[in-house]
Motif scaffolding. Sequence first.
Motif, PDB file in Angstrom:
ATOM      1  N   GLY A 803      22.603   2.292 -42.305  1.00 36.31           N
ATOM      2  CA  GLY A 803      22.444   3.748 -42.065  1.00 36.31           C
ATOM      3  C   GLY A 803      21.561   4.232 -43.214  1.00 36.31           C
ATOM      4  O   GLY A 803      21.434   3.518 -44.372  1.00 36.31           O
ATOM      5  N   ARG A 804      21.340   5.556 -43.126  1.00 35.57           N
ATOM      6  CA  ARG A 804      20.683   6.276 -44.230  1.00 35.57           C
ATOM      7  C   ARG A 804      21.472   7.409 -44.341  1.00 35.57           C
ATOM      8  O   ARG A 804      21.950   8.241 -43.843  1.00 35.57           O
ATOM      9  N   ILE A 805      21.471   7.743 -45.774  1.00 36.48           N
ATOM     10  CA  ILE A 805      22.403   8.843 -46.318  1.00 36.48           C
ATOM     11  C   ILE A 805      21.299  10.163 -46.557  1.00 36.48           C
ATOM     12  O   ILE A 805      20.228   9.878 -47.352  1.00 36.48           O
ATOM     13  N   ARG A 806      21.253  11.012 -45.883  1.00 32.61           N
ATOM     14  CA  ARG A 806      20.478  12.288 -46.006  1.00 32.61           C
ATOM     15  C   ARG A 806      20.826  12.921 -47.073  1.00 32.61           C
ATOM     16  O   ARG A 806      20.133  13.399 -48.079  1.00 32.61           O
ATOM     17  N   ASN A 807      22.085  13.675 -47.235  1.00 29.17           N
ATOM     18  CA  ASN A 807      22.409  14.428 -48.246  1.00 29.17           C
ATOM     19  C   ASN A 807      24.171  13.966 -48.458  1.00 29.17           C
ATOM     20  O   ASN A 807      24.702  13.577 -47.450  1.00 29.17           O
ATOM     21  N   ILE A 808      24.495  14.168 -49.499  1.00 26.87           N
ATOM     22  CA  ILE A 808      25.862  13.862 -49.945  1.00 26.87           C
ATOM     23  C   ILE A 808      26.330  14.675 -51.047  1.00 26.87           C
ATOM     24  O   ILE A 808      25.845  15.548 -51.856  1.00 26.87           O
ATOM     25  N   SER A 809      27.723  14.831 -50.988  1.00 25.29           N
ATOM     26  CA  SER A 809      28.549  15.638 -51.816  1.00 25.29           C
ATOM     27  C   SER A 809      29.716  14.805 -52.332  1.00 25.29           C
ATOM     28  O   SER A 809      29.618  13.580 -52.225  1.00 25.29           O
ATOM     29  N   SER A 810      30.392  15.393 -53.283  1.00 28.32           N
ATOM     30  CA  SER A 810      31.427  14.410 -53.782  1.00 28.32           C
ATOM     31  C   SER A 810      32.486  14.137 -52.739  1.00 28.32           C
ATOM     32  O   SER A 810      33.430  13.208 -53.068  1.00 28.32           O
ATOM     33  N   THR A 811      32.649  14.930 -51.577  1.00 32.80           N
ATOM     34  CA  THR A 811      33.670  14.610 -50.411  1.00 32.80           C
ATOM     35  C   THR A 811      33.254  14.255 -49.112  1.00 32.80           C
ATOM     36  O   THR A 811      33.862  13.777 -48.249  1.00 32.80           O
ATOM     37  N   ALA A 856      37.378  11.744 -53.523  1.00 35.12           N
ATOM     38  CA  ALA A 856      36.101  12.127 -54.117  1.00 35.12           C
ATOM     39  C   ALA A 856      35.372  11.020 -54.928  1.00 35.12           C
ATOM     40  O   ALA A 856      36.043  10.257 -55.280  1.00 35.12           O
ATOM     41  N   ILE A 857      34.093  11.403 -54.959  1.00 38.83           N
ATOM     42  CA  ILE A 857      33.326  10.173 -55.714  1.00 38.83           C
ATOM     43  C   ILE A 857      32.483  10.902 -56.648  1.00 38.83           C
ATOM     44  O   ILE A 857      32.356  12.165 -56.407  1.00 38.83           O
ATOM     45  N   ASN A 858      32.061  10.257 -57.437  1.00 38.34           N
ATOM     46  CA  ASN A 858      31.079  10.947 -58.688  1.00 38.34           C
ATOM     47  C   ASN A 858      29.705  10.744 -58.295  1.00 38.34           C
ATOM     48  O   ASN A 858      29.309   9.438 -58.423  1.00 38.34           O
ATOM     49  N   LEU A 859      29.076  11.630 -58.092  1.00 34.08           N
ATOM     50  CA  LEU A 859      27.620  11.693 -57.666  1.00 34.08           C
ATOM     51  C   LEU A 859      26.816  11.088 -58.857  1.00 34.08           C
ATOM     52  O   LEU A 859      25.832  10.345 -58.490  1.00 34.08           O
ATOM     53  N   ALA A 861      27.192   8.439 -60.485  1.00 33.90           N
ATOM     54  CA  ALA A 861      27.334   7.228 -60.512  1.00 33.90           C
ATOM     55  C   ALA A 861      26.340   6.360 -59.697  1.00 33.90           C
ATOM     56  O   ALA A 861      26.221   5.320 -59.426  1.00 33.90           O
ATOM     57  N   LEU A 862      25.596   7.325 -58.614  1.00 36.16           N
ATOM     58  CA  LEU A 862      24.757   7.002 -57.796  1.00 36.16           C
ATOM     59  C   LEU A 862      23.337   6.927 -58.223  1.00 36.16           C
ATOM     60  O   LEU A 862      22.704   7.890 -58.229  1.00 36.16           O
ATOM     61  N   ARG A 863      22.862   5.603 -58.845  1.00 37.03           N
ATOM     62  CA  ARG A 863      21.624   5.632 -59.307  1.00 37.03           C
ATOM     63  C   ARG A 863      20.740   5.281 -58.323  1.00 37.03           C
ATOM     64  O   ARG A 863      20.808   4.906 -57.344  1.00 37.03           O
ATOM     65  N   PRO A 864      19.227   5.865 -58.449  1.00 43.16           N
ATOM     66  CA  PRO A 864      18.398   5.558 -57.414  1.00 43.16           C
ATOM     67  C   PRO A 864      18.098   4.092 -56.887  1.00 43.16           C
ATOM     68  O   PRO A 864      18.142   3.481 -58.250  1.00 43.16           O
ATOM     69  N   GLN A 865      18.097   3.561 -55.953  1.00 46.08           N
ATOM     70  CA  GLN A 865      17.722   2.418 -55.511  1.00 46.08           C
ATOM     71  C   GLN A 865      16.483   2.425 -54.711  1.00 46.08           C
ATOM     72  O   GLN A 865      16.051   3.395 -54.336  1.00 46.08           O
ATOM     73  N   PRO A 866      15.872   1.281 -54.756  1.00 41.68           N
ATOM     74  CA  PRO A 866      14.569   1.052 -53.955  1.00 41.68           C
ATOM     75  C   PRO A 866      15.025   1.429 -52.420  1.00 41.68           C
ATOM     76  O   PRO A 866      15.811   0.959 -51.936  1.00 41.68           O
ATOM     77  N   ARG A 867      13.904   2.104 -51.980  1.00 44.27           N
ATOM     78  CA  ARG A 867      14.106   2.635 -50.359  1.00 44.27           C
ATOM     79  C   ARG A 867      13.923   1.411 -49.649  1.00 44.27           C
ATOM     80  O   ARG A 867      12.899   0.786 -49.705  1.00 44.27           O
ATOM     81  N   SER A 868      14.730   1.258 -48.453  1.00 45.26           N
ATOM     82  CA  SER A 868      14.305   0.231 -47.679  1.00 45.26           C
ATOM     83  C   SER A 868      13.637   0.499 -46.470  1.00 45.26           C
ATOM     84  O   SER A 868      13.878   1.777 -46.254  1.00 45.26           O
ATOM     85  N   LEU A 869      12.737  -0.392 -45.944  1.00 46.55           N
ATOM     86  CA  LEU A 869      11.961  -0.031 -44.742  1.00 46.55           C
ATOM     87  C   LEU A 869      12.848  -0.697 -43.432  1.00 46.55           C
ATOM     88  O   LEU A 869      12.418  -0.769 -42.484  1.00 46.55           O
ATOM     89  N   ALA A 870      13.964  -1.287 -43.626  1.00 42.95           N
ATOM     90  CA  ALA A 870      14.818  -2.076 -42.493  1.00 42.95           C
ATOM     91  C   ALA A 870      15.355  -1.029 -41.550  1.00 42.95           C
ATOM     92  O   ALA A 870      15.662  -1.478 -40.540  1.00 42.95           O
ATOM     93  N   SER A 871      15.471  -0.012 -41.969  1.00 42.32           N
ATOM     94  CA  SER A 871      16.006   1.131 -41.096  1.00 42.32           C
ATOM     95  C   SER A 871      15.365   1.686 -40.154  1.00 42.32           C
ATOM     96  O   SER A 871      13.883   1.471 -40.112  1.00 42.32           O
TER      97      SER A 871
END
Length: 871
Positions: A803-811, A856-859, A861-871
């Motif tokens: 899957g792909r995360i489009r936008n994200i919040s702490s909740t 709840a998560i700490n945003l 902590a989410l460092r940028p990762q290489p974008r996948s093309l497999a999706s």
Amino acid sequence: MVPSRTKLTDVQSWPINLAAALGIAEDGTEVSPFWISGAFNHIARLWPLILLAKLCTFGLLHIALYRPGDPAHAATLAAMLLIDGATMVAPRGVRFQGQRPHVQKWIMLGLLFLSSLTFSLLLGPAIFIGPVSATLAAEMAIALLAVCIFGDRRLLSVSYFLGTLAVSLIQQAPFAQIGLLISCIAVMLIAAIRQAKADRDRAIALHQQDLRAQRSDRLLQEYEQSGHGWFWETDRRGCLSYISGTLVDTLEGVPQGGMIGRRLTDLIGNGDHQHDTGERTVGFHLSARTGFSEITVRAAMTPDDRWWSISGQPVFNEYGQFHGFRGSGADLTAMRRSQAEVQQLAQFDSLTGLANRVQMLRSLEEAVAGSRSDRASECTLMLLDLDRFKSVNDTLGHPAGDALLRQVSQRLLDVVGSRGLVGRQGGDEFKILLPGHHDRNAIEQIARTIIVTLSRPYSVEGTVVVIGASIGISACPQDGVTADALIRNADLALYAAKGDGRGIHRFYSSEMHANAEDRRQLEEDLRHALASDALYLVYQPVVSSRTERITGYEALLRWNHPVRGAISPALFIPIAEESGLIGPLGEWVLRTACRDATQWIDDLRVAVNVSPIQFASPGLPSLVMSALAASQLAPERLELEITESVFLNDDDGTDATFARLKSLGVRLALDDFGTGYSSLGYLKKSPFDKIKIDQSFVRGAVAENSRNGAIIKAIVNLAEALGMDTTAEGAETQDELALIRQLGCSHIQGYVYGRPLEMQDVLERQRIHGAVALAEGYRSSRPERKTMLRTVNVHHDGHVYTGRIRNISSTGALVEGLWNVPEGTLFAIEFSDTLTVNAIAQWAQDDRMGVEFTGAINLSALRPQPRSLAS
């Protein structure tokens, strides 16, 4: 017949040739007639002996030189003395020598005839004493003496004997005397004719030989003076006896006496300088007395580095005795410099001086071959691409772009130094080869230093230019053991770096290859889908904020893959643009949207997105005109949405396309305003009817301390001042809708008014509700969310989905790529190896769903990762 005619010509010309050979007629050839007048000075010098012999003869015969009372005798004596004096003086005179050779010959023939005539008259009548008279004996003696003086000029002897014969005939000498004289004359005449022909043939041969010698000498001088070559000759000891002056003039330290007497090897210095050819040296051939040809040597006495080609052959006389060497030389400096330039061009880039593609590939192959033979010998390859370089070329011109590339090359050399080889791949791409083993941290430090260094401002033609760089890295042997594999994998890593925002570096990983293969398969599937009508359009309503009525729909392209399910346009549209499919794909969308819009009520408008690649095509206005004509849709009902990226190539072609589209009567909307290269300059001059405010400003605008509302208000005020409508994209909640209305946006688009619908659903909704818009969605916005495009693994019931995360919040987050997920479904979302979050599906629509995290998560902590093309 021709042979007889030739013989007749020869017969007719024979007397002329004979007279010319005898020297009594002018020769028409260029042969110098030296045999005619060559002996006249000799005769003049020796003629006093003839005069002395005559005087002695008078004494021996007791003939008185002076006879009183005999004026005839005195006159004859005076005439003889005068004629002999003229014979001695005339040939030495300038006037005589200025005459033509045959004229000189006639003068001498006359003088000798008169000299003999007067001498015979002085001797008197013949008196026989025995068989021959004494006077005849004296005359014959003097004549024979004259013949000796005349040498091989026998015709002069004939003339002299004719004088004696004339006197004998006058005095009626005995037949024996006359017969003797005639016999002598005949013999002399025959000898003169034979000798004349031989002399003439010899003169012609000598003349031709002289011409050849002169021609050879001229050619030799011209060749030497041209500087292309020179000649030399040595004696038996190997010392120079001749050398071209043009070569000596180019030498340094040559004494006053020149090079004559010095050894030939002194020109070469300390031996020959061969280039691993295996040839024997010049010194060896000189010692062995063997010939040699085109031996390359380096000059020793020249001010600059020069190269010669020397050839020579030994010289022997007819007895086989060695006399020395004779040969030639040629200057090879220009040719060697040209070869060096060709080699330079073959291995180095002409613009930057860096190693070119060929040399980089060869060096990489050598490094890889070394790593296979010796595992301790490793290498690392960096593939670098400049960011924003194309805009520099387009705005400042190609000369400025070339100057910028040279500065970039110098900075790369400064950073890499002696640690590796820097090369230019072509355009704005560079390669860096680091042989040997390098720690990953060290490689990462080099990459970061390169990016920072290349990102510093440049001064190009008085203009400050700022660019960036993205780097892909692969290493041998872990990422490949062939040059092709390393290049391919570094290119994949570079693609990942550019996809993750540019200005960064990425190391190759196996997932990148899988992504590339997946991308290739998607491209192939997209071609098949376009050919088989597997694509379809959905329409999202655009609502007036004042009337709450639908004014039109935006056409959105969808692709439901038979295996993968729904694929987001954010994935397959870039593939279409890179593969060249965007042209036929955009045409299909435009024609389909125009055809569908003709079935809507109230003349609602349809908005169609135009790719920058489509907009750059000169045929876009014609395509729009054709689509309108085929569907019979009114031009004002078509709205083309254009992104700001079309202005990256802002030129006369861009303005012309805008003008032609506007002349058709269609509407133009500036899409995603505020997210690209927003410029009031092109907004002022381009004929837009609407500005679409990007959803990134709408989302979060209702949050406290958010500046998005102020930005939206500023854009609205700007649009109103320019007479343009505004559309706020991405409105999802009631409070966002209220804020947008309060800020004055003329139109609203988003999930708050419903999801995009297929054509039949649009018609059904219009049948039931007409053009009335119905607000839906949450009453208030959710916690602050971050927009991102990130591939994650979704675990459910033992299965793993992508899957792909489009936008994200702490909740919670918006997840794409999973279809028809029931509400309440529990997932485990894997963000990374160290972070997995449980989530519950709250809603689902098409391939999108909203999930709520169980904690709840700490945003951060989410460092940028290489974008996948497999999706």
